[in-house]
Design a protein around this motif. Sequence first.
Motif, PDB file in Angstrom:
ATOM      1  N   THR A 188       0.643  -0.830  -0.322  1.00  0.00           N
ATOM      2  CA  THR A 188      -0.014  -0.274   0.277  1.00  0.00           C
ATOM      3  C   THR A 188       1.254   1.226   0.029  1.00  0.00           C
ATOM      4  O   THR A 188       0.583   2.484  -0.144  1.00  0.00           O
ATOM      5  CB  THR A 188      -0.777   0.740   0.882  1.00  0.00           C
ATOM      6  OG1 THR A 188      -0.261  -0.490   2.610  1.00  0.00           O
ATOM      7  CG2 THR A 188      -2.316  -0.682   1.187  1.00  0.00           C
ATOM      8  N   GLY A 189       2.147   1.141   0.940  1.00  0.00           N
ATOM      9  CA  GLY A 189       2.894   2.078   0.664  1.00  0.00           C
ATOM     10  C   GLY A 189       3.742   2.083  -1.020  1.00  0.00           C
ATOM     11  O   GLY A 189       4.065   3.518  -0.603  1.00  0.00           O
ATOM     12  N   ALA A 190       4.770   1.267  -0.649  1.00  0.00           N
ATOM     13  CA  ALA A 190       5.252   1.254  -1.730  1.00  0.00           C
ATOM     14  C   ALA A 190       4.490   1.550  -3.502  1.00  0.00           C
ATOM     15  O   ALA A 190       5.315   2.746  -4.257  1.00  0.00           O
ATOM     16  CB  ALA A 190       5.903   0.144  -1.884  1.00  0.00           C
ATOM     17  N   VAL A 191       3.512   0.883  -3.225  1.00  0.00           N
ATOM     18  CA  VAL A 191       2.777   1.857  -4.834  1.00  0.00           C
ATOM     19  C   VAL A 191       2.373   3.352  -4.874  1.00  0.00           C
ATOM     20  O   VAL A 191       2.525   3.603  -6.128  1.00  0.00           O
ATOM     21  CB  VAL A 191       0.817   1.140  -4.710  1.00  0.00           C
ATOM     22  CG1 VAL A 191       0.378   1.260  -5.734  1.00  0.00           C
ATOM     23  CG2 VAL A 191       0.295  -0.475  -5.218  1.00  0.00           C
ATOM     24  N   LYS A 192       2.469   3.917  -3.799  1.00  0.00           N
ATOM     25  CA  LYS A 192       2.236   5.637  -3.653  1.00  0.00           C
ATOM     26  C   LYS A 192       3.831   5.904  -4.571  1.00  0.00           C
ATOM     27  O   LYS A 192       3.489   6.943  -5.170  1.00  0.00           O
ATOM     28  CB  LYS A 192       1.434   5.715  -2.876  1.00  0.00           C
ATOM     29  CG  LYS A 192       0.681   5.558  -1.884  1.00  0.00           C
ATOM     30  CD  LYS A 192       0.881   6.102  -0.837  1.00  0.00           C
ATOM     31  CE  LYS A 192      -1.003   6.076  -0.225  1.00  0.00           C
ATOM     32  NZ  LYS A 192      -0.859   6.490   1.611  1.00  0.00           N
ATOM     33  N   VAL A 193       4.684   5.303  -3.741  1.00  0.00           N
ATOM     34  CA  VAL A 193       5.941   5.827  -4.300  1.00  0.00           C
ATOM     35  C   VAL A 193       6.333   5.384  -5.697  1.00  0.00           C
ATOM     36  O   VAL A 193       6.779   6.043  -6.097  1.00  0.00           O
ATOM     37  CB  VAL A 193       7.378   4.998  -3.506  1.00  0.00           C
ATOM     38  CG1 VAL A 193       8.680   5.705  -3.647  1.00  0.00           C
ATOM     39  CG2 VAL A 193       6.967   5.502  -1.964  1.00  0.00           C
ATOM     40  N   LEU A 194       6.019   4.119  -5.983  1.00  0.00           N
ATOM     41  CA  LEU A 194       6.593   3.683  -7.250  1.00  0.00           C
ATOM     42  C   LEU A 194       5.803   4.723  -8.259  1.00  0.00           C
ATOM     43  O   LEU A 194       5.627   5.281  -9.590  1.00  0.00           O
ATOM     44  CB  LEU A 194       6.214   2.507  -7.758  1.00  0.00           C
ATOM     45  CG  LEU A 194       6.643   1.456  -7.032  1.00  0.00           C
ATOM     46  CD1 LEU A 194       6.010   0.322  -7.215  1.00  0.00           C
ATOM     47  CD2 LEU A 194       7.878   1.179  -7.743  1.00  0.00           C
ATOM     48  N   ILE A 195       4.356   5.471  -8.168  1.00  0.00           N
ATOM     49  CA  ILE A 195       3.577   5.844  -9.242  1.00  0.00           C
ATOM     50  C   ILE A 195       3.967   7.480  -8.933  1.00  0.00           C
ATOM     51  O   ILE A 195       3.568   8.327  -9.752  1.00  0.00           O
ATOM     52  CB  ILE A 195       2.112   6.023  -8.824  1.00  0.00           C
ATOM     53  CG1 ILE A 195       1.531   4.486  -8.918  1.00  0.00           C
ATOM     54  CG2 ILE A 195       1.364   6.894  -9.040  1.00  0.00           C
ATOM     55  CD1 ILE A 195       0.167   3.836  -8.497  1.00  0.00           C
ATOM     56  N   GLU A 196       4.637   7.862  -8.084  1.00  0.00           N
ATOM     57  CA  GLU A 196       5.205   9.024  -7.713  1.00  0.00           C
ATOM     58  C   GLU A 196       6.299   9.244  -8.787  1.00  0.00           C
ATOM     59  O   GLU A 196       6.712  10.209  -9.254  1.00  0.00           O
ATOM     60  CB  GLU A 196       4.793   9.619  -6.523  1.00  0.00           C
ATOM     61  CG  GLU A 196       5.893  10.704  -6.281  1.00  0.00           C
ATOM     62  CD  GLU A 196       4.810  11.887  -6.908  1.00  0.00           C
ATOM     63  OE1 GLU A 196       5.947  13.309  -6.978  1.00  0.00           O
ATOM     64  OE2 GLU A 196       4.211  12.033  -7.127  1.00  0.00           O
ATOM     65  N   ASN A 197       7.459   8.646  -8.488  1.00  0.00           N
ATOM     66  CA  ASN A 197       8.145   8.537  -9.913  1.00  0.00           C
ATOM     67  C   ASN A 197       7.483   8.070 -10.856  1.00  0.00           C
ATOM     68  O   ASN A 197       8.007   8.636 -11.898  1.00  0.00           O
ATOM     69  CB  ASN A 197       8.855   7.218  -9.228  1.00  0.00           C
ATOM     70  CG  ASN A 197      10.414   7.669  -8.466  1.00  0.00           C
ATOM     71  OD1 ASN A 197      10.653   9.075  -8.925  1.00  0.00           O
ATOM     72  ND2 ASN A 197      10.987   6.658  -7.543  1.00  0.00           N
ATOM     73  N   ILE A 198       6.894   7.314 -11.820  1.00  0.00           N
ATOM     74  CA  ILE A 198       6.321   7.378 -13.056  1.00  0.00           C
ATOM     75  C   ILE A 198       5.683   8.405 -13.253  1.00  0.00           C
ATOM     76  O   ILE A 198       6.004   9.134 -14.157  1.00  0.00           O
ATOM     77  CB  ILE A 198       5.096   6.374 -13.418  1.00  0.00           C
ATOM     78  CG1 ILE A 198       5.871   4.815 -12.654  1.00  0.00           C
ATOM     79  CG2 ILE A 198       4.681   5.950 -14.469  1.00  0.00           C
ATOM     80  CD1 ILE A 198       4.786   3.686 -12.614  1.00  0.00           C
ATOM     81  N   ARG A 199       4.978   9.325 -12.365  1.00  0.00           N
ATOM     82  CA  ARG A 199       4.531  10.256 -12.878  1.00  0.00           C
ATOM     83  C   ARG A 199       5.621  11.891 -13.116  1.00  0.00           C
ATOM     84  O   ARG A 199       5.848  12.117 -13.525  1.00  0.00           O
ATOM     85  CB  ARG A 199       3.250  11.177 -11.818  1.00  0.00           C
ATOM     86  CG  ARG A 199       2.835  12.543 -11.715  1.00  0.00           C
ATOM     87  CD  ARG A 199       3.055  12.394 -10.751  1.00  0.00           C
ATOM     88  NE  ARG A 199       3.451  13.428 -10.207  1.00  0.00           N
ATOM     89  CZ  ARG A 199       4.386  14.195  -9.781  1.00  0.00           C
ATOM     90  NH1 ARG A 199       4.172  15.769 -11.453  1.00  0.00           N
ATOM     91  NH2 ARG A 199       5.703  15.138  -9.609  1.00  0.00           N
ATOM     92  N   ARG A 200       6.707  11.863 -12.351  1.00  0.00           N
ATOM     93  CA  ARG A 200       7.515  12.545 -12.448  1.00  0.00           C
ATOM     94  C   ARG A 200       8.253  12.460 -13.586  1.00  0.00           C
ATOM     95  O   ARG A 200       8.453  12.971 -14.366  1.00  0.00           O
ATOM     96  CB  ARG A 200       8.802  12.440 -11.432  1.00  0.00           C
ATOM     97  CG  ARG A 200       7.893  12.518  -9.505  1.00  0.00           C
ATOM     98  CD  ARG A 200       9.236  12.135  -8.615  1.00  0.00           C
ATOM     99  NE  ARG A 200       8.458  13.468  -7.864  1.00  0.00           N
ATOM    100  CZ  ARG A 200       9.962  14.504  -6.776  1.00  0.00           C
ATOM    101  NH1 ARG A 200      10.147  15.055  -7.971  1.00  0.00           N
ATOM    102  NH2 ARG A 200       8.806  15.243  -5.963  1.00  0.00           N
ATOM    103  N   ALA A 201       8.986  10.839 -13.517  1.00  0.00           N
ATOM    104  CA  ALA A 201       9.631  11.033 -15.442  1.00  0.00           C
ATOM    105  C   ALA A 201       8.901  11.293 -16.263  1.00  0.00           C
ATOM    106  O   ALA A 201       9.160  11.264 -17.454  1.00  0.00           O
ATOM    107  CB  ALA A 201       9.878   9.216 -15.371  1.00  0.00           C
ATOM    108  N   GLU A 202       7.738  11.255 -16.599  1.00  0.00           N
ATOM    109  CA  GLU A 202       6.726  11.410 -17.410  1.00  0.00           C
ATOM    110  C   GLU A 202       6.535  13.254 -17.160  1.00  0.00           C
ATOM    111  O   GLU A 202       6.244  13.497 -18.474  1.00  0.00           O
ATOM    112  CB  GLU A 202       4.959  10.685 -17.464  1.00  0.00           C
ATOM    113  CG  GLU A 202       5.157   9.011 -17.449  1.00  0.00           C
ATOM    114  CD  GLU A 202       5.768   8.164 -18.634  1.00  0.00           C
ATOM    115  OE1 GLU A 202       5.037   9.220 -19.525  1.00  0.00           O
ATOM    116  OE2 GLU A 202       7.387   8.012 -19.426  1.00  0.00           O
ATOM    117  N   ALA A 203       7.242  13.820 -16.536  1.00  0.00           N
ATOM    118  CA  ALA A 203       6.366  15.150 -17.076  1.00  0.00           C
ATOM    119  C   ALA A 203       8.180  15.858 -16.401  1.00  0.00           C
ATOM    120  O   ALA A 203       8.001  16.898 -16.621  1.00  0.00           O
ATOM    121  CB  ALA A 203       5.872  15.713 -15.346  1.00  0.00           C
ATOM    122  N   GLY A 204       8.693  14.829 -16.942  1.00  0.00           N
ATOM    123  CA  GLY A 204      10.509  15.316 -16.781  1.00  0.00           C
ATOM    124  C   GLY A 204      11.616  15.975 -15.204  1.00  0.00           C
ATOM    125  O   GLY A 204      11.801  16.925 -15.384  1.00  0.00           O
TER     126      GLY A 204
END
Length: 310
Positions: free
Chosen positions: A281-297
């Motif tokens: 539950t906690g790890a998914v938040k970190v994973l998704i935030e990094n995907i969002r960051r990478a896609e946003a540059g």
Amino acid sequence: MSLTVFFSAPFVWDEYRDLLPQKLAEAGIDADVVTEAPDPSVVDYIIYAPSAPLQDFTPFTHCKAVLGLWAGVERIVGNTTLTQPLCRMVDNSLTEGMVEWVTGHSLRHHLGMDRHIINSDRVWDPTCPPLARERKVTMLGMGALGTACAKALAALNFNVVGWSRTEKNVEGIPTFHGQDGLQTALHGADIVVTLLPKTPETENILNAEHLALLKPGAFVLNPGRGPLIDDAALLAALDSGQIGHATLDVFRIEPLPQDHPFWAHPRVTVTPHIAADTRATGAVKVLIENIRRAEAGEPLLHLVDRARGY
């Protein structure tokens, strides 16, 4: 266009099977989560654990980042095929679990709880332990986990000092660095907690010389990495009484082999690498935030410094 996220840790897939796609969708990220990569060149992100079958990252030519599920990266950071950015897992649930484990076992040894719990001879021993402020606790490693544990123990009034490989300033916790600082931090310590990453500089950091600096009868807690301790030196220090007890959660070989002397030693407690576990539950938040960051540059969170090894 939909992203392709390759979840390459099959042994924990059941924990993420429903949760990860659901949370990606809620975050507005259009992504297919796959557990096999028939065409590695179309994979955008790899979710990874060091013991996963994937070891050759060469075919993943389009991959933007490898996102680790664990805090430790020593088993992957030296992989020469890994040219993609590597992020380790830093999550509040990991920190909370580590703080609870370190605090619990520190209090156990500080209060001498074993003496009362394991008392089949019914010995009436009214010996009172010292107060926490009379105990020096040395935290080896003042990263996110070490700092959180140090502050928790300081809040209980332990006399906590820290040591880090590089200079750090932590409010309320005197923190030393370098070889001279290491000797100062260890000298006369009642309890030592090892929360360093495994690097060539930290391997066997608790050797015979450094164990001898501790207060006779001191307690050693290792929830960090197995190779931080020289096993032979620790066993010798336990046998001589220089170390009163060692509570160990991590080992050079895991699971710990059945014939390892730690299992049978009366002054060793073995816990099965449970001090801090990654909760989905906690790890998914970190994973998704990094995907969002990478896609946003934007800069990735918890990016590993390959030169430092963590």
